[in-house]
Design an enzyme around this catalytic site. Sequence first.
Site, PDB file in Angstrom:
ATOM      1  N   HIS A  85       1.196  -1.353   0.101  1.00 49.57           N
ATOM      2  CA  HIS A  85      -0.463  -0.140   0.669  1.00 49.57           C
ATOM      3  C   HIS A  85       1.198   1.515   0.222  1.00 49.57           C
ATOM      4  O   HIS A  85       1.613   1.690   1.296  1.00 49.57           O
ATOM      5  CB  HIS A  85      -0.890   0.408   1.270  1.00 49.57           C
ATOM      6  CG  HIS A  85      -1.579   1.414   1.389  1.00 49.57           C
ATOM      7  ND1 HIS A  85      -1.754   2.601   1.229  1.00 49.57           N
ATOM      8  CD2 HIS A  85      -3.449   1.097   1.595  1.00 49.57           C
ATOM      9  CE1 HIS A  85      -3.319   2.939   1.148  1.00 49.57           C
ATOM     10  NE2 HIS A  85      -3.844   2.398   1.330  1.00 49.57           N
ATOM     11  N   CYS A  86       1.001   1.311  -1.302  1.00 48.60           N
ATOM     12  CA  CYS A  86       2.075   3.223  -1.423  1.00 48.60           C
ATOM     13  C   CYS A  86       1.369   4.159  -1.879  1.00 48.60           C
ATOM     14  O   CYS A  86       0.897   4.433  -2.844  1.00 48.60           O
ATOM     15  CB  CYS A  86       2.888   2.552  -2.505  1.00 48.60           C
ATOM     16  SG  CYS A  86       3.894   1.496  -2.252  1.00 48.60           S
ATOM     17  N   PHE A  88      -2.369   7.149  -0.283  1.00 51.88           N
ATOM     18  CA  PHE A  88      -3.399   7.872   0.812  1.00 51.88           C
ATOM     19  C   PHE A  88      -2.992   7.929   1.648  1.00 51.88           C
ATOM     20  O   PHE A  88      -3.309   8.023   2.779  1.00 51.88           O
ATOM     21  CB  PHE A  88      -4.949   6.580   1.008  1.00 51.88           C
ATOM     22  CG  PHE A  88      -5.868   6.638   0.242  1.00 51.88           C
ATOM     23  CD1 PHE A  88      -5.963   8.023  -0.744  1.00 51.88           C
ATOM     24  CD2 PHE A  88      -6.241   5.429  -0.851  1.00 51.88           C
ATOM     25  CE1 PHE A  88      -6.752   8.377  -1.848  1.00 51.88           C
ATOM     26  CE2 PHE A  88      -6.927   5.977  -1.803  1.00 51.88           C
ATOM     27  CZ  PHE A  88      -7.931   7.147  -2.021  1.00 51.88           C
ATOM     28  N   TYR A  90      -0.579   7.013   3.966  1.00 49.90           N
ATOM     29  CA  TYR A  90       0.083   5.980   4.832  1.00 49.90           C
ATOM     30  C   TYR A  90       0.979   6.174   5.532  1.00 49.90           C
ATOM     31  O   TYR A  90       2.416   6.492   4.524  1.00 49.90           O
ATOM     32  CB  TYR A  90      -0.047   4.765   4.866  1.00 49.90           C
ATOM     33  CG  TYR A  90      -1.635   4.575   4.704  1.00 49.90           C
ATOM     34  CD1 TYR A  90      -2.727   4.411   6.331  1.00 49.90           C
ATOM     35  CD2 TYR A  90      -2.820   3.850   4.385  1.00 49.90           C
ATOM     36  CE1 TYR A  90      -3.460   4.623   6.605  1.00 49.90           C
ATOM     37  CE2 TYR A  90      -4.119   4.076   4.362  1.00 49.90           C
ATOM     38  CZ  TYR A  90      -4.661   4.060   5.371  1.00 49.90           C
ATOM     39  OH  TYR A  90      -5.465   3.767   6.159  1.00 49.90           O
ATOM     40  N   ARG A 137      -0.401  -0.164  -4.982  1.00 48.27           N
ATOM     41  CA  ARG A 137      -1.281   0.674  -4.548  1.00 48.27           C
ATOM     42  C   ARG A 137      -0.785   2.074  -4.784  1.00 48.27           C
ATOM     43  O   ARG A 137      -0.288   2.358  -3.888  1.00 48.27           O
ATOM     44  CB  ARG A 137      -2.499   0.422  -3.779  1.00 48.27           C
ATOM     45  CG  ARG A 137      -3.131   1.254  -3.669  1.00 48.27           C
ATOM     46  CD  ARG A 137      -5.033   1.262  -2.859  1.00 48.27           C
ATOM     47  NE  ARG A 137      -5.991   2.091  -3.376  1.00 48.27           N
ATOM     48  CZ  ARG A 137      -7.475   1.827  -3.246  1.00 48.27           C
ATOM     49  NH1 ARG A 137      -7.569   1.821  -1.983  1.00 48.27           N
ATOM     50  NH2 ARG A 137      -8.314   2.268  -4.088  1.00 48.27           N
ATOM     51  N   GLY A 207     -14.512   6.454  -7.803  1.00 47.09           N
ATOM     52  CA  GLY A 207     -16.276   6.575  -7.677  1.00 47.09           C
ATOM     53  C   GLY A 207     -16.668   5.811  -9.033  1.00 47.09           C
ATOM     54  O   GLY A 207     -17.479   6.171 -10.014  1.00 47.09           O
ATOM     55  N   GLY A 228     -14.505   0.708  -3.727  1.00 41.18           N
ATOM     56  CA  GLY A 228     -14.988   0.829  -2.061  1.00 41.18           C
ATOM     57  C   GLY A 228     -16.212   0.283  -1.425  1.00 41.18           C
ATOM     58  O   GLY A 228     -17.323  -0.259  -1.211  1.00 41.18           O
ATOM     59  N   LYS A 229     -16.848   1.987  -1.927  1.00 43.64           N
ATOM     60  CA  LYS A 229     -17.866   1.974  -0.768  1.00 43.64           C
ATOM     61  C   LYS A 229     -19.279   1.215  -1.533  1.00 43.64           C
ATOM     62  O   LYS A 229     -19.789   0.316  -0.870  1.00 43.64           O
ATOM     63  CB  LYS A 229     -18.714   3.315  -1.225  1.00 43.64           C
ATOM     64  CG  LYS A 229     -17.451   4.130  -0.852  1.00 43.64           C
ATOM     65  CD  LYS A 229     -18.374   6.038  -0.755  1.00 43.64           C
ATOM     66  CE  LYS A 229     -18.147   6.421  -1.940  1.00 43.64           C
ATOM     67  NZ  LYS A 229     -16.402   6.513  -2.870  1.00 43.64           N
TER      68      LYS A 229
HETATM   69  C1  LIG Z   1     -14.862   2.674   4.676  1.00 41.51           C
HETATM   70  C2  LIG Z   1     -13.544   2.521   4.253  1.00 41.51           C
HETATM   71  C3  LIG Z   1     -12.721   2.669   4.235  1.00 41.51           C
HETATM   72  C4  LIG Z   1     -11.767   2.781   3.513  1.00 41.51           C
HETATM   73  N1  LIG Z   1     -10.161   1.769   4.054  1.00 41.51           N
HETATM   74  C5  LIG Z   1      -8.625   2.038   3.265  1.00 41.51           C
HETATM   75  C6  LIG Z   1      -8.248   1.780   3.686  1.00 41.51           C
HETATM   76  O1  LIG Z   1      -8.508   1.514   4.546  1.00 41.51           O
HETATM   77  N2  LIG Z   1      -6.942   1.884   3.026  1.00 41.51           N
HETATM   78  C7  LIG Z   1      -6.986   2.999   1.895  1.00 41.51           C
HETATM   79  O2  LIG Z   1      -6.211   2.796   0.862  1.00 41.51           O
HETATM   80  N3  LIG Z   1      -8.468   3.476   0.702  1.00 41.51           N
HETATM   81  C8  LIG Z   1      -9.553   3.130   1.875  1.00 41.51           C
HETATM   82  N4  LIG Z   1     -10.987   3.324   1.455  1.00 41.51           N
HETATM   83  C9  LIG Z   1     -10.560   3.494   0.105  1.00 41.51           C
HETATM   84  C10 LIG Z   1     -11.579   2.840  -0.904  1.00 41.51           C
HETATM   85  O3  LIG Z   1      -9.831   1.936  -0.615  1.00 41.51           O
HETATM   86  C11 LIG Z   1     -11.669   3.248  -2.316  1.00 41.51           C
HETATM   87  O4  LIG Z   1     -10.362   4.360  -2.726  1.00 41.51           O
HETATM   88  C12 LIG Z   1     -12.310   4.866  -2.165  1.00 41.51           C
HETATM   89  O5  LIG Z   1     -13.188   4.348  -1.698  1.00 41.51           O
HETATM   90  C13 LIG Z   1     -13.014   5.525  -3.486  1.00 41.51           C
HETATM   91  O6  LIG Z   1     -13.364   4.372  -4.585  1.00 41.51           O
HETATM   92  P1  LIG Z   1     -15.092   4.188  -4.742  1.00 41.51           P
HETATM   93  O7  LIG Z   1     -15.289   5.376  -4.544  1.00 41.51           O
HETATM   94  O8  LIG Z   1     -15.166   2.590  -5.510  1.00 41.51           O
HETATM   95  O9  LIG Z   1     -15.392   3.699  -2.516  1.00 41.51           O
HETATM   96  C14 LIG Z   1     -12.161   3.337   1.959  1.00 41.51           C
HETATM   97  C15 LIG Z   1     -12.703   4.047   2.250  1.00 41.51           C
HETATM   98  C16 LIG Z   1     -14.054   3.762   2.660  1.00 41.51           C
HETATM   99  C17 LIG Z   1     -15.411   4.298   2.029  1.00 41.51           C
END
Ligand SMILES: Cc1cc2nc3c(=O)[nH]c(=O)nc-3n(C[C@H](O)[C@H](O)[C@H](O)COP(=O)(O)O)c2cc1C
Length: 275
Positions: A85-86, A88, A90, A137, A207, A228-229
């Site tokens: 995981h590279c 967001f 972290y 990532r 998105g 994600g969501k």
């Molecule tokens: C509840 C929640 C927790 C998330 N936790 C992480 C995480 O631990 N590490 C990460 O890189 N992204 C995390 N994300 C971001 C998602 O991996 C994803 O990049 C982001 O939601 C955008 O994609 P989406 O529009 O399909 O949701 C999280 C998103 C949500 C909603």
Amino acid sequence: MEAKAIPLLTPYTMGRFDLSHRLSAQWTSTSFLYGQADHASGSQGWNCGGILCPNREDEIPQIVSDFQLAARNCIEAGFDGVEIHCAFGYLIEQFMKDSVNDRTDKYGGSMENRCRFALEVIQAAIDEIGADRVGVRLSPYSNWLDCWDSDPDALGLYMIHTMNKLGVLYCSMVEPEAVKVDGKVQIPYKLLHFRKAFAGTFIVAGGYNREEGNKAVSEGYTDLVAYGKWFLANPDLPKRFELNTPLNKYDRSTFYTPDPVVGYTDYPFLDLSSV
Ligand SMILES: Cc1cc2nc3c(=O)[nH]c(=O)nc-3n(C[C@H](O)[C@H](O)[C@H](O)COP(=O)(O)O)c2cc1C
């Protein structure tokens, strides 16, 4: 038969893995808060008892070796591979991006120096479990947690060119923020140059809905799409996309909460008897 016509639901071979469709579930973990406490220091460190202290250069080999052991443990626990995981803001991305990295040693300064830690971790995981089990990532355009870079294109391409040399299995990359135009999600589609440069499997995230995911796959913009969501709220997302049924709405109030169930594993599956 109908599923065959849906680009997201076509099979795909990623290295040694035969995938039955092109949707992947993206990180939405409750572990979100781990490892980010050090960010406020503006230099890369662990939060030790409330004091923020940057990692000393001589501590870094041990951290790289911790990642290596973690990769081994994952395989022994039955996972097919690991994602480094590279992204967001972290720990690893804190090294990579120049808004945060203020080191003066061989892990700071030039882009090559800032990417050194990430590449050492990737190399260590590859040495341990093989490049065909290691994905990465990246989020070059993200400014999440105030972690951004003044030249995201150069940073992303440098990582990708080096990952190519290492034979990394896949690159999962985050789109810049999606916007809504006339109430409709509009994906910026800013990752094409990265996709073209990367030799392995390319995954986009950020998105996407069913329509945008199908478009991205059918136009060759990506190999796979990570959700994600929508995956969080719909444990059977591929089936719902196949049948084009309504989706459970996600509940933002339960995002990032520590409860292991509420908002994570309590969304209902589709009642197949009703479709
Ligand atoms: C509840 C929640 C927790 C998330 N936790 C992480 C995480 O631990 N590490 C990460 O890189 N992204 C995390 N994300 C971001 C998602 O991996 C994803 O990049 C982001 O939601 C955008 O994609 P989406 O529009 O399909 O949701 C999280 C998103 C949500 C909603």
